[in-house]
Design an enzyme around this catalytic site. Structure first.
Site, mmCIF file in Angstrom:
data_model
loop_
_atom_site.group_PDB
_atom_site.id
_atom_site.type_symbol
_atom_site.label_atom_id
_atom_site.label_comp_id
_atom_site.label_asym_id
_atom_site.label_seq_id
_atom_site.Cartn_x
_atom_site.Cartn_y
_atom_site.Cartn_z
ATOM 1 N N ASP A 21 0.928 -1.369 0.011
ATOM 2 C CA ASP A 21 -0.272 -0.161 0.011
ATOM 3 C C ASP A 21 1.057 1.040 0.046
ATOM 4 O O ASP A 21 1.990 1.089 0.638
ATOM 5 C CB ASP A 21 -0.911 -0.621 1.230
ATOM 6 C CG ASP A 21 -2.434 0.958 1.347
ATOM 7 O OD1 ASP A 21 -2.847 0.657 -0.245
ATOM 8 O OD2 ASP A 21 -2.701 1.688 2.490
ATOM 9 N N ASN A 69 -10.578 -2.987 -5.475
ATOM 10 C CA ASN A 69 -10.214 -1.240 -6.303
ATOM 11 C C ASN A 69 -10.287 -0.893 -7.613
ATOM 12 O O ASN A 69 -10.469 -0.127 -8.742
ATOM 13 C CB ASN A 69 -8.756 -1.909 -5.967
ATOM 14 C CG ASN A 69 -7.758 -2.095 -4.959
ATOM 15 O OD1 ASN A 69 -6.917 -2.283 -5.039
ATOM 16 N ND2 ASN A 69 -8.136 -0.874 -4.417
HETATM 17 C C1 IPE Z 1 -5.875 -2.949 -0.230
HETATM 18 O O1 IPE Z 1 -5.266 -1.735 -0.185
HETATM 19 C C2 IPE Z 1 -5.598 -3.326 -1.903
HETATM 20 C C3 IPE Z 1 -4.262 -3.483 -2.157
HETATM 21 C C4 IPE Z 1 -3.053 -3.398 -1.694
HETATM 22 C C5 IPE Z 1 -4.013 -4.117 -3.644
HETATM 23 P P1 IPE Z 1 -6.274 -0.403 -0.977
HETATM 24 O O2 IPE Z 1 -5.520 0.914 -0.876
HETATM 25 O O3 IPE Z 1 -7.182 -0.713 -1.697
HETATM 26 O O4 IPE Z 1 -6.515 0.120 0.752
HETATM 27 P P2 IPE Z 1 -7.880 0.791 1.484
HETATM 28 O O5 IPE Z 1 -8.865 1.343 0.445
HETATM 29 O O6 IPE Z 1 -7.020 1.244 2.287
HETATM 30 O O7 IPE Z 1 -8.238 -0.223 2.784
HETATM 31 C C1 IPE Z 2 -1.402 0.179 -3.125
HETATM 32 O O1 IPE Z 2 -1.171 1.470 -3.609
HETATM 33 C C2 IPE Z 2 -1.880 -0.618 -4.701
HETATM 34 C C3 IPE Z 2 -2.611 -0.869 -5.277
HETATM 35 C C4 IPE Z 2 -4.015 -0.655 -4.430
HETATM 36 C C5 IPE Z 2 -3.486 -0.844 -6.825
HETATM 37 P P1 IPE Z 2 -2.545 2.642 -3.630
HETATM 38 O O2 IPE Z 2 -2.943 2.592 -4.737
HETATM 39 O O3 IPE Z 2 -3.729 2.089 -2.746
HETATM 40 O O4 IPE Z 2 -1.785 4.144 -2.970
HETATM 41 P P2 IPE Z 2 -2.526 5.025 -1.784
HETATM 42 O O5 IPE Z 2 -2.547 3.885 -0.470
HETATM 43 O O6 IPE Z 2 -3.962 5.857 -2.295
HETATM 44 O O7 IPE Z 2 -1.291 5.511 -1.379
HETATM 45 MG MG MG Z 3 -3.977 2.319 -0.211
#
Ligand code: IPE
Ligand code: IPE
Ligand code: MG
Length: 247
Positions: A21, A69
């Protein structure tokens, strides 16, 4: 500090799961678009996979794309899928060189066709590798997985292959995407968020959880080593008392 030499190789986790993340926030810090963060996260994936293969960690599960996502802006979803196709096809050779087997969990049929096919091809081309298994969680969520398992079990009951009274934890396990895998002993989440976000809810029942503020594109081998050392310094009691574990 270097953490590699502090790792006890006799007590390695067999399975590490990571919620990767913080890509979007990393990109924002650089004044770039979110996809720039995802692109830079690929290097961290390579580092984590290499580190696990070198140490002898048997399973590494990476949460790459959740069911939720799909609700992101369409341009980000499309760019992520393209990155996935590109990365899988570009990395298959390296996976084979390092004897890494690729697997995937999640609602894979919901992926775009090119992504699905590239993935299946890479899974097929690496299936005989035995050093480490890399599991990509794609279009995955634990509630989806558990719902799916319940449906499968209900069908077995409907077809008189199973009685309701025969349902055990083992049967539930066998109907999850992770049926053949050991449970993760260690779950790491980057980016400072302290939540599970619908990841492996059943399988993480007794996992040690490790949270780091590092954003995923900044995550390096030494960060993984640090998490393993932290894990090895914990006492896993599984409901027992400390005294019981010593005797
Ligand atoms: C969790 O991250 C999913 C992945 C890393 C693929 P998100 O960024 O989607 O999670 P939330 O929304 O912060 O809980
Ligand atoms: C994790 O990084 C990757 C996926 C969920 C695909 P994020 O895209 O959630 O990055 P933040 O949490 O918005 O910084
Ligand atoms: Mg995230």
């Amino acid at each position: 500090m270097e953490f590699k030499e502090k790792i006890n190789l006799e007590k390695l986790p067999k399975h590490i799961a990571i919620i990767m993340d913080g890509n979007g926030r990393w990109a924002k810090q650089q004044g770039e678009q979110r996809i720039f963060g995802h692109e830079n996260g690929v290097k961290s994936v390579r580092e984590a996979v290499e580190a696990c293969a070198e140490l002898g960690v048997k399973y590494l599960t990476l949460y790459a794309f959740s069911t939720e996502n799909w609700n992101r802006p369409q341009e980000e979803v499309i760019a992520l899928m393209q990155l996935l196709v590109h990365t899988i096809s570009a990395e298959t050779k390296t996976l084979n060189e390092n004897k890494i087997r690729l697997q995937a969990i999640g609602d894979l049929k919901s992926l775009p066709d090119d992504c699905y096919h590239e993935l299946q091809e890479a899974i097929e081309n690496t299936k005989n590798n035995t050093r480490t298994t890399l599991v990509l969680a794609l279009s995955y969520s634990s509630r989806w997985e558990i719902t799916n398992a319940v449906k499968q079990i209900a069908e077995q009951i409907e077809n008189k292959k199973l009685a309701a009274s025969e349902i055990t934890e083992e049967i539930i396990n066998a109907n999850l995407c992770t049926a053949d895998m050991p449970e993760p002993e260690l779950m790491i989440r980057t980016s400072g968020e302290h939540r599970i976000s619908n990841f492996l809810l059943w399988q993480l029942a007794y996992s040690e959880l490790y949270f780091t503020d590092k954003l995923w594109p900044d995550f390096r081998k030494n960060d993984l080593y640090e998490a393993i050392v932290d894990y090895q310094n914990r006492e896993r009691r599984f409901g027992k008392t400390s005294e019981q574990l010593i005797s």
